[in-house]
Write a protein that holds these residues in place. Structure first.
Motif, PDB file in Angstrom:
ATOM      1  N   THR A  59       0.214   2.912  -5.259  1.00  0.00           N
ATOM      2  CA  THR A  59      -0.536   3.592  -6.311  1.00  0.00           C
ATOM      3  C   THR A  59      -0.319   5.095  -6.169  1.00  0.00           C
ATOM      4  O   THR A  59      -0.517   5.659  -5.096  1.00  0.00           O
ATOM      5  CB  THR A  59      -2.037   3.270  -6.194  1.00  0.00           C
ATOM      6  OG1 THR A  59      -2.201   1.863  -6.342  1.00  0.00           O
ATOM      7  CG2 THR A  59      -2.854   4.007  -7.248  1.00  0.00           C
ATOM      8  N   ASP A 119      -0.629  -4.144  -5.304  1.00  0.00           N
ATOM      9  CA  ASP A 119      -0.360  -2.749  -4.989  1.00  0.00           C
ATOM     10  C   ASP A 119      -0.973  -2.395  -3.645  1.00  0.00           C
ATOM     11  O   ASP A 119      -1.709  -3.183  -3.055  1.00  0.00           O
ATOM     12  CB  ASP A 119      -0.867  -1.800  -6.086  1.00  0.00           C
ATOM     13  CG  ASP A 119      -2.382  -1.774  -6.244  1.00  0.00           C
ATOM     14  OD1 ASP A 119      -3.125  -1.962  -5.258  1.00  0.00           O
ATOM     15  OD2 ASP A 119      -2.848  -1.546  -7.374  1.00  0.00           O
ATOM     16  N   ARG A 121      -3.263   0.856  -2.150  1.00  0.00           N
ATOM     17  CA  ARG A 121      -4.093   1.925  -2.719  1.00  0.00           C
ATOM     18  C   ARG A 121      -5.085   2.421  -1.686  1.00  0.00           C
ATOM     19  O   ARG A 121      -5.404   1.721  -0.732  1.00  0.00           O
ATOM     20  CB  ARG A 121      -4.833   1.428  -3.946  1.00  0.00           C
ATOM     21  CG  ARG A 121      -5.767   0.265  -3.631  1.00  0.00           C
ATOM     22  CD  ARG A 121      -6.574  -0.221  -4.797  1.00  0.00           C
ATOM     23  NE  ARG A 121      -5.756  -0.989  -5.723  1.00  0.00           N
ATOM     24  CZ  ARG A 121      -6.259  -1.669  -6.735  1.00  0.00           C
ATOM     25  NH1 ARG A 121      -7.552  -1.689  -6.954  1.00  0.00           N
ATOM     26  NH2 ARG A 121      -5.470  -2.343  -7.547  1.00  0.00           N
ATOM     27  N   SER A 127      -9.645   6.035  -7.425  1.00  0.00           N
ATOM     28  CA  SER A 127      -8.248   6.145  -6.986  1.00  0.00           C
ATOM     29  C   SER A 127      -7.305   5.359  -7.887  1.00  0.00           C
ATOM     30  O   SER A 127      -6.111   5.613  -7.914  1.00  0.00           O
ATOM     31  CB  SER A 127      -8.094   5.677  -5.540  1.00  0.00           C
ATOM     32  OG  SER A 127      -8.333   4.297  -5.430  1.00  0.00           O
ATOM     33  N   GLY A 129      -5.178   2.043  -9.436  1.00  0.00           N
ATOM     34  CA  GLY A 129      -4.308   1.057  -8.830  1.00  0.00           C
ATOM     35  C   GLY A 129      -3.100   0.818  -9.712  1.00  0.00           C
ATOM     36  O   GLY A 129      -3.158   0.969 -10.931  1.00  0.00           O
ATOM     37  N   GLY A 151      -5.158  -5.530  -4.922  1.00  0.00           N
ATOM     38  CA  GLY A 151      -4.939  -4.250  -4.251  1.00  0.00           C
ATOM     39  C   GLY A 151      -5.176  -4.377  -2.761  1.00  0.00           C
ATOM     40  O   GLY A 151      -6.166  -4.985  -2.335  1.00  0.00           O
TER      41      GLY A 151
END
Length: 177
Positions: A59, A119, A121, A127, A129, A151
């Motif tokens: 990310t 992902d 992250r 934040s 993703g 994530g």
């Protein structure tokens, strides 16, 4: 079953998650054929043979990385002492194709080809993703996204992975089979 895992990784964290997902697929189906490849090596011949395509990336700036964000990350990593391996991986990734451009070359598939997105992250409010964007692009190419995007948490922008994330990635990979 043939599973292809395609990842983009700047600091090695997303690569480690991809490899753990591959282990999970093997644990759930020891007969499965699994290719775990960086995006630069994931050509259409490999992806075309997949029964399950799993795609993941880091990310950056609330979503998928871009050429500019990869170059900025590589420059920042190069300035850190003792991070030579991570700096090399970041530089190689920044110079190659990212997931955004890779999706432009990914052919549309026949319905019934399964896919999943993940992902890495930070665990910070707002934040974002990359996995949601990856899943949308997979669906746009007619892949059947079989699970919610996932994530995996890194402790800082360049890692390390949070304790337990590799085990969680293995379990997630096994659940995809």
């Amino acid at each position: 079953m043939h599973t292809v895992i395609v990842y983009e990784s700047l600091y090695g964290n997303t690569r480690e998650i991809a490899e753990a997902i591959a282990e999970g697929v093997h644990q759930a189906d020891p007969e499965a054929s699994v290719d775990c490849l960086p995006v630069a090596r994931a050509d259409t011949e490999v992806t075309r043979t997949a029964d399950l395509l799993v795609v993941g990336g880091p990310t950056h700036m609330h979503g998928m990385s871009s050429g500019a964000s990869r170059r900025m990350a590589a420059m920042a990593e190069a300035k850190k002492e003792g991070h030579e391996d991570a700096a090399r991986e970041a530089r190689e990734t920044a110079e190659g194709p990212g997931l955004r451009s890779w999706f432009h070359t990914l052919p549309k598939t026949e319905p019934g080809t399964h896919a999943a997105a993940f992902d890495t992250r930070a665990d910070m409010r707002m934040s974002g993703g990359a996995a949601d964007g990856i899943a949308k692009r997979l669906a746009h190419h007619h892949y059947d996204v079989v699970t919610e995007p996932e994530g995996f948490i890194v402790e800082d922008a360049d890692g390390p992975l949070r304790q337990g994330e590799l085990d969680r990635a293995r379990a997630w990979g096994a659940g995809l089979v």
